[in-house]
Write a protein that holds these residues in place. Structure first.
Motif, PDB file in Angstrom:
ATOM      1  N   GLN A  41      32.700  14.023 -18.415  1.00  0.00           N
ATOM      2  CA  GLN A  41      34.084  14.209 -18.004  1.00  0.00           C
ATOM      3  C   GLN A  41      34.139  14.436 -16.488  1.00  0.00           C
ATOM      4  OE1 GLN A  41      37.070  13.353 -17.894  1.00  0.00           O
ATOM      5  NE2 GLN A  41      37.380  13.890 -20.051  1.00  0.00           N
ATOM      6  N   VAL A  42      35.306  14.220 -15.924  1.00  0.00           N
ATOM      7  CA  VAL A  42      35.514  14.447 -14.487  1.00  0.00           C
ATOM      8  C   VAL A  42      36.029  15.871 -14.292  1.00  0.00           C
ATOM      9  CG1 VAL A  42      36.837  13.751 -12.437  1.00  0.00           C
ATOM     10  CG2 VAL A  42      36.090  12.014 -14.102  1.00  0.00           C
ATOM     11  N   ASP A  43      35.377  16.599 -13.414  1.00  0.00           N
ATOM     12  CA  ASP A  43      35.888  17.922 -13.028  1.00  0.00           C
ATOM     13  C   ASP A  43      36.915  17.677 -11.912  1.00  0.00           C
ATOM     14  OD1 ASP A  43      36.403  20.406 -11.943  1.00  0.00           O
ATOM     15  OD2 ASP A  43      34.322  21.094 -12.099  1.00  0.00           O
ATOM     16  N   ARG A  46      36.759  19.192  -8.515  1.00  0.00           N
ATOM     17  CA  ARG A  46      35.721  18.725  -7.589  1.00  0.00           C
ATOM     18  C   ARG A  46      35.999  17.320  -7.074  1.00  0.00           C
ATOM     19  NH1 ARG A  46      29.921  20.649  -7.654  1.00  0.00           N
ATOM     20  NH2 ARG A  46      30.150  22.837  -8.199  1.00  0.00           N
ATOM     21  N   CYS A  47      36.626  16.505  -7.893  1.00  0.00           N
ATOM     22  CA  CYS A  47      36.920  15.121  -7.488  1.00  0.00           C
ATOM     23  C   CYS A  47      37.710  15.151  -6.174  1.00  0.00           C
ATOM     24  CB  CYS A  47      37.709  14.412  -8.580  1.00  0.00           C
ATOM     25  SG  CYS A  47      38.344  12.807  -8.057  1.00  0.00           S
ATOM     26  N   VAL A  48      37.242  14.399  -5.187  1.00  0.00           N
ATOM     27  CA  VAL A  48      37.863  14.460  -3.860  1.00  0.00           C
ATOM     28  C   VAL A  48      39.291  13.910  -3.879  1.00  0.00           C
ATOM     29  CG1 VAL A  48      37.071  12.215  -3.032  1.00  0.00           C
ATOM     30  CG2 VAL A  48      37.351  14.104  -1.400  1.00  0.00           C
ATOM     31  N   ASN A  49      39.607  13.116  -4.891  1.00  0.00           N
ATOM     32  CA  ASN A  49      40.972  12.574  -4.968  1.00  0.00           C
ATOM     33  C   ASN A  49      41.978  13.599  -5.454  1.00  0.00           C
ATOM     34  OD1 ASN A  49      40.137  10.055  -4.085  1.00  0.00           O
ATOM     35  ND2 ASN A  49      39.660   9.371  -6.168  1.00  0.00           N
ATOM     36  N   SER A  50      41.530  14.616  -6.147  1.00  0.00           N
ATOM     37  CA  SER A  50      42.486  15.568  -6.722  1.00  0.00           C
ATOM     38  C   SER A  50      42.300  16.999  -6.253  1.00  0.00           C
ATOM     39  CB  SER A  50      42.412  15.540  -8.262  1.00  0.00           C
ATOM     40  OG  SER A  50      41.100  15.726  -8.723  1.00  0.00           O
ATOM     41  N   MET A  61      36.819   5.499  -4.585  1.00  0.00           N
ATOM     42  CA  MET A  61      37.000   4.533  -5.678  1.00  0.00           C
ATOM     43  C   MET A  61      35.725   4.368  -6.494  1.00  0.00           C
ATOM     44  SD  MET A  61      39.515   1.651  -4.167  1.00  0.00           S
ATOM     45  CE  MET A  61      41.160   2.068  -3.594  1.00  0.00           C
ATOM     46  N   LEU A  62      34.784   5.287  -6.370  1.00  0.00           N
ATOM     47  CA  LEU A  62      33.492   5.111  -7.046  1.00  0.00           C
ATOM     48  C   LEU A  62      33.616   5.155  -8.559  1.00  0.00           C
ATOM     49  CD1 LEU A  62      31.206   7.180  -4.656  1.00  0.00           C
ATOM     50  CD2 LEU A  62      31.239   4.701  -4.969  1.00  0.00           C
ATOM     51  N   CYS A  63      34.616   5.844  -9.082  1.00  0.00           N
ATOM     52  CA  CYS A  63      34.806   5.852 -10.535  1.00  0.00           C
ATOM     53  C   CYS A  63      35.146   4.457 -11.045  1.00  0.00           C
ATOM     54  CB  CYS A  63      35.890   6.851 -10.950  1.00  0.00           C
ATOM     55  SG  CYS A  63      35.269   8.533 -11.168  1.00  0.00           S
ATOM     56  N   THR A  64      35.779   3.662 -10.200  1.00  0.00           N
ATOM     57  CA  THR A  64      36.097   2.284 -10.569  1.00  0.00           C
ATOM     58  C   THR A  64      34.874   1.391 -10.417  1.00  0.00           C
ATOM     59  OG1 THR A  64      38.314   2.588  -9.720  1.00  0.00           O
ATOM     60  CG2 THR A  64      37.610   0.320 -10.040  1.00  0.00           C
ATOM     61  N   ALA A 177      26.572   6.600 -14.784  1.00  0.00           N
ATOM     62  CA  ALA A 177      26.366   5.935 -13.493  1.00  0.00           C
ATOM     63  C   ALA A 177      27.259   6.527 -12.404  1.00  0.00           C
ATOM     64  CB  ALA A 177      26.640   4.441 -13.644  1.00  0.00           C
ATOM     65  N   ILE A 178      28.419   6.998 -12.803  1.00  0.00           N
ATOM     66  CA  ILE A 178      29.307   7.605 -11.795  1.00  0.00           C
ATOM     67  C   ILE A 178      28.728   8.935 -11.334  1.00  0.00           C
ATOM     68  CG2 ILE A 178      31.654   8.380 -11.284  1.00  0.00           C
ATOM     69  CD1 ILE A 178      32.589   6.672 -13.676  1.00  0.00           C
ATOM     70  N   SER A 179      28.132   9.657 -12.267  1.00  0.00           N
ATOM     71  CA  SER A 179      27.594  10.977 -11.887  1.00  0.00           C
ATOM     72  C   SER A 179      26.478  10.831 -10.857  1.00  0.00           C
ATOM     73  CB  SER A 179      27.091  11.739 -13.122  1.00  0.00           C
ATOM     74  OG  SER A 179      25.829  11.262 -13.519  1.00  0.00           O
ATOM     75  N   ALA A 181      26.430   8.450  -8.597  1.00  0.00           N
ATOM     76  CA  ALA A 181      27.031   8.008  -7.332  1.00  0.00           C
ATOM     77  C   ALA A 181      27.987   9.019  -6.726  1.00  0.00           C
ATOM     78  CB  ALA A 181      27.777   6.689  -7.570  1.00  0.00           C
ATOM     79  N   CYS A 182      28.567   9.857  -7.560  1.00  0.00           N
ATOM     80  CA  CYS A 182      29.650  10.728  -7.067  1.00  0.00           C
ATOM     81  C   CYS A 182      29.153  11.660  -5.958  1.00  0.00           C
ATOM     82  CB  CYS A 182      30.231  11.557  -8.211  1.00  0.00           C
ATOM     83  SG  CYS A 182      31.515  12.698  -7.633  1.00  0.00           S
ATOM     84  N   PRO A 183      29.731  11.557  -4.786  1.00  0.00           N
ATOM     85  CA  PRO A 183      29.276  12.401  -3.668  1.00  0.00           C
ATOM     86  C   PRO A 183      29.695  13.863  -3.816  1.00  0.00           C
ATOM     87  CG  PRO A 183      31.101  10.976  -2.985  1.00  0.00           C
ATOM     88  CD  PRO A 183      30.813  10.631  -4.407  1.00  0.00           C
ATOM     89  N   HIS A 184      30.524  14.147  -4.806  1.00  0.00           N
ATOM     90  CA  HIS A 184      31.040  15.516  -4.942  1.00  0.00           C
ATOM     91  C   HIS A 184      30.592  16.173  -6.238  1.00  0.00           C
ATOM     92  CE1 HIS A 184      33.370  14.916  -1.336  1.00  0.00           C
ATOM     93  NE2 HIS A 184      33.630  13.713  -1.804  1.00  0.00           N
ATOM     94  N   ASP A 185      29.612  15.552  -6.905  1.00  0.00           N
ATOM     95  CA  ASP A 185      29.024  16.139  -8.110  1.00  0.00           C
ATOM     96  C   ASP A 185      30.124  16.516  -9.118  1.00  0.00           C
ATOM     97  OD1 ASP A 185      27.026  17.047  -9.734  1.00  0.00           O
ATOM     98  OD2 ASP A 185      26.937  19.040  -8.829  1.00  0.00           O
ATOM     99  N   ALA A 186      31.070  15.597  -9.293  1.00  0.00           N
ATOM    100  CA  ALA A 186      32.267  15.936 -10.075  1.00  0.00           C
ATOM    101  C   ALA A 186      32.164  15.534 -11.543  1.00  0.00           C
ATOM    102  CB  ALA A 186      33.494  15.279  -9.452  1.00  0.00           C
ATOM    103  N   LEU A 187      31.092  14.834 -11.933  1.00  0.00           N
ATOM    104  CA  LEU A 187      30.955  14.473 -13.348  1.00  0.00           C
ATOM    105  C   LEU A 187      30.095  15.517 -14.035  1.00  0.00           C
ATOM    106  CD1 LEU A 187      32.031  11.731 -14.691  1.00  0.00           C
ATOM    107  CD2 LEU A 187      32.107  11.827 -12.203  1.00  0.00           C
ATOM    108  N   PHE A 188      30.522  15.940 -15.190  1.00  0.00           N
ATOM    109  CA  PHE A 188      29.743  16.938 -15.928  1.00  0.00           C
ATOM    110  C   PHE A 188      29.801  16.614 -17.407  1.00  0.00           C
ATOM    111  CE2 PHE A 188      32.922  19.786 -17.950  1.00  0.00           C
ATOM    112  CZ  PHE A 188      34.083  19.224 -17.436  1.00  0.00           C
TER     113      PHE A 188
HETATM  114  S1  SF4 Z   1      33.102   9.364  -7.864  1.00  0.00           S
HETATM  115 FE1  SF4 Z   1      33.554  11.585  -7.869  1.00  0.00          FE
HETATM  116  S2  SF4 Z   1      34.896  11.949  -6.082  1.00  0.00           S
HETATM  117 FE2  SF4 Z   1      34.871   9.714  -6.472  1.00  0.00          FE
HETATM  118  S3  SF4 Z   1      36.706   9.337  -7.740  1.00  0.00           S
HETATM  119 FE3  SF4 Z   1      34.944   9.639  -9.149  1.00  0.00          FE
HETATM  120  S4  SF4 Z   1      34.925  11.842  -9.633  1.00  0.00           S
HETATM  121 FE4  SF4 Z   1      36.271  11.556  -7.833  1.00  0.00          FE
END
Ligand code: SF4
Ligand code: SF4
Ligand code: SF4
Lengths: 206, 279
Positions: A41-43, A46-50, A61-64, A177-179, A181-188
């Protein structure tokens, strides 16, 4: 009942299943996953967009782009409880586009036209600024690009739109794969059973 | 846009722990002698016209708004109540009403009446000077009232006794009489032209001066502007100097035309004056 499962347990599971279905499609699909299984799941804190306090940061846009699922298993959702139902929603409109003859921005923000805008409640046909509007993400169109999430973040919006892994789409990679790449460690990861918790977020990190 | 230009002055002082707000700075006002009143945390702080701390006293709940009447009584809007102090900080009265005074985010005066904005119920309440409720303003109309996703009701009474009220969800400033008649509005949405109000909901806060000019603040991005009574933009006072995450920046104008604006994130009070004004 065999295997130590009591009638009460079974009844409880039926009730829980009903509750989960009531919570929406993601929760509904969670029923098909084993209770002890973990899901990604996305925290959103932590996600920089939210996350708060990130005014001016570029949209991520890394989640995409990183998800192994075509069009991504991550989608935007709008929490109606938190939405301001604004006349000019900065997640729906490109609020920097020229104003049209109605006095509204002439362009939409979502590149996939995945947000639907509908006046709700009492509707004033003479002055649309008097109305409340419901903004629904059409998830089948959304690819989780995060543009609307960033536009809705406080203080521009109220932060009601966030990115979420949709469990009906996610294929539960061992290592998301997103976890990686995510620069903000937002996947858990969390247990399926924890999806019933009303405030699901990872514990604060040291 | 007019040719007026503003320059930034030093912030209202916060040297020394007493003059600083620790966690919240919400309301701002100036009195007829240009003293600056600020509320936040659970305290009133009064600064002289040069920004030096003069006096401070506690409030029973954190203040959301402040106003000073012609007798130097200090009204502090809080959650569920309005506290009224004399000029020395002695508590003179408390008006309590959980539903009518749900969260008081603006206060002003008209004749002998006291007007308060209740953000919880999206209404302006009119009371007489003794605290007897008279009527609501801006609530019982077919226009769905004040649309305030930003969470504050904000208004000021101009020299003609007209209520100038921010309706940020409609990108307008609406004019009301004391008996709740909507006289009209100024303002429109525009995300590019500074004469318009950008974003989802602006302006968030406003003040009026003795000439009838209307001073507004906006959020995302923080900006301070001045309009004539007819809605023409006179000047952009400031578009930088604030934390970008600011919203609901309260604003006050003194008799010299100095403009004071809160930065509720950095807990500062910024000051501006027109170029060429005698300091
Ligand atoms: S990769 Fe991380 S910071 Fe980027 S949109 Fe996804 S959860 Fe947010
Ligand atoms: S995340 Fe991107 S694709 Fe999905 S609704 Fe928002 S802007 Fe559209
Ligand atoms: S676990 Fe795999 S399918 Fe699910 S969001 Fe991450 S990359 Fe996409």
């Amino acid at each position: 009942m065999s295997d130590g499962i009591t009638r009460r347990d079974a009844l409880g599971r039926v009730v829980r299943g009903t509750v989960l279905l009531g919570l929406g499609s993601t929760a509904g699909f969670l029923i098909n996953k084993a209770e002890g299984q973990v899901v990604w799941q996305v925290d959103t804190s932590r996600c920089v967009n939210s996350r708060l306090g990130e005014a001016g940061a570029e949209v991520c846009m890394l989640c995409t782009t990183q998800c192994v699922v075509a069009q991504s298993a991550v989608r935007a959702i709008n929490s109606f409880r938190d939405c301001g139902r604004c006349y000019v929603c900065p997640a729906y409109y490109n609020i920097r586009s020229a104003v049209d003859e109605r006095g509204l921005p002439s362009e939409k923000l979502c590149p996939r036209d995945a947000i639907r805008r509908t006046p709700i409640g009492f509707v004033d046909p003479e002055d649309p600024a008097n109305n409340f509007y419901e903004y629904v993400i059409e998830e089948e169109k959304c690819d989780g690009c995060g543009l609307c999430v960033k536009a809705c973040r406080e203080p521009l919006g109220l932060g009601s739109i966030v990115l979420k892994v949709r469990h009906n789409l996610c294929v539960d990679c061992n290592r998301c794969a997103i976890s990686i790449a995510c620069p903000h460690d937002a996947l858990f990861q969390h247990k399926v059973a924890d999806a019933l918790e009303p405030t699901l977020a990872r514990q604060p990190q040291p | 846009m007019g040719s007026m230009h503003y320059r930034r002055l030093p912030n209202v002082r916060r040297d020394g722990p007493d003059s600083r707000f620790a966690t919240a700075l919400r309301g701002l006002a100036v009195d007829r002698r240009d003293r600056i009143y600020a509320v936040g945390d659970a305290e009133v702080k009064i600064f002289d016209r040069d920004g030096r701390l003069q006096r401070r006293w506690p409030t029973s709940r954190p203040g959301c708004s402040v106003a000073v009447d012609e007798y130097d009584r200090v009204y502090v809007g809080e959650t569920g109540q309005l506290e009224i102090f004399d000029a020395t900080g002695r508590l003179a009265d408390v008006w309590r009403h959980a539903s009518r005074l749900g969260r008081v985010t603006a206060i002003d005066f008209a004749g002998g009446d006291v007007l308060v904005g209740d953000a919880n119920d999206r209404a302006i309440r009119r009371y007489d000077e003794h605290g007897s409720f008279m009527n609501d303003i801006g609530k019982n109309n077919r226009m769905q009232g004040f649309l305030i996703p930003n969470g504050v009701i904000e208004f000021a009474v101009d020299r003609a006794g007209v209520i100038q009220a921010a309706n940020p969800g409609k990108h307008r400033i609406e004019r009301y009489t004391l008996d709740d008649r909507l006289l009209g509005h100024i303002g429109r949405f525009d995300g590019v032209d500074p004469a318009g109000f950008p974003g989802c909901c602006n302006p968030t806060n406003l003040a009026v001066d003795v000439r009838g000019r209307i001073y507004v603040t906006e959020k995302a991005d923080p900006r301070v502007k001045v309009y004539n009574d007819d809605g023409t933009l006179v000047a952009v006072v400031a578009s930088e100097g604030f934390d970008p995450n600011c919203k609901n920046m309260d604003i006050a104008v003194d008799s010299r035309g100095r403009v004071y604006v809160t930065d509720p994130v950095r807990l500062d009070i910024l000051a501006f004056e027109t170029e060429g004004a005698a300091s």
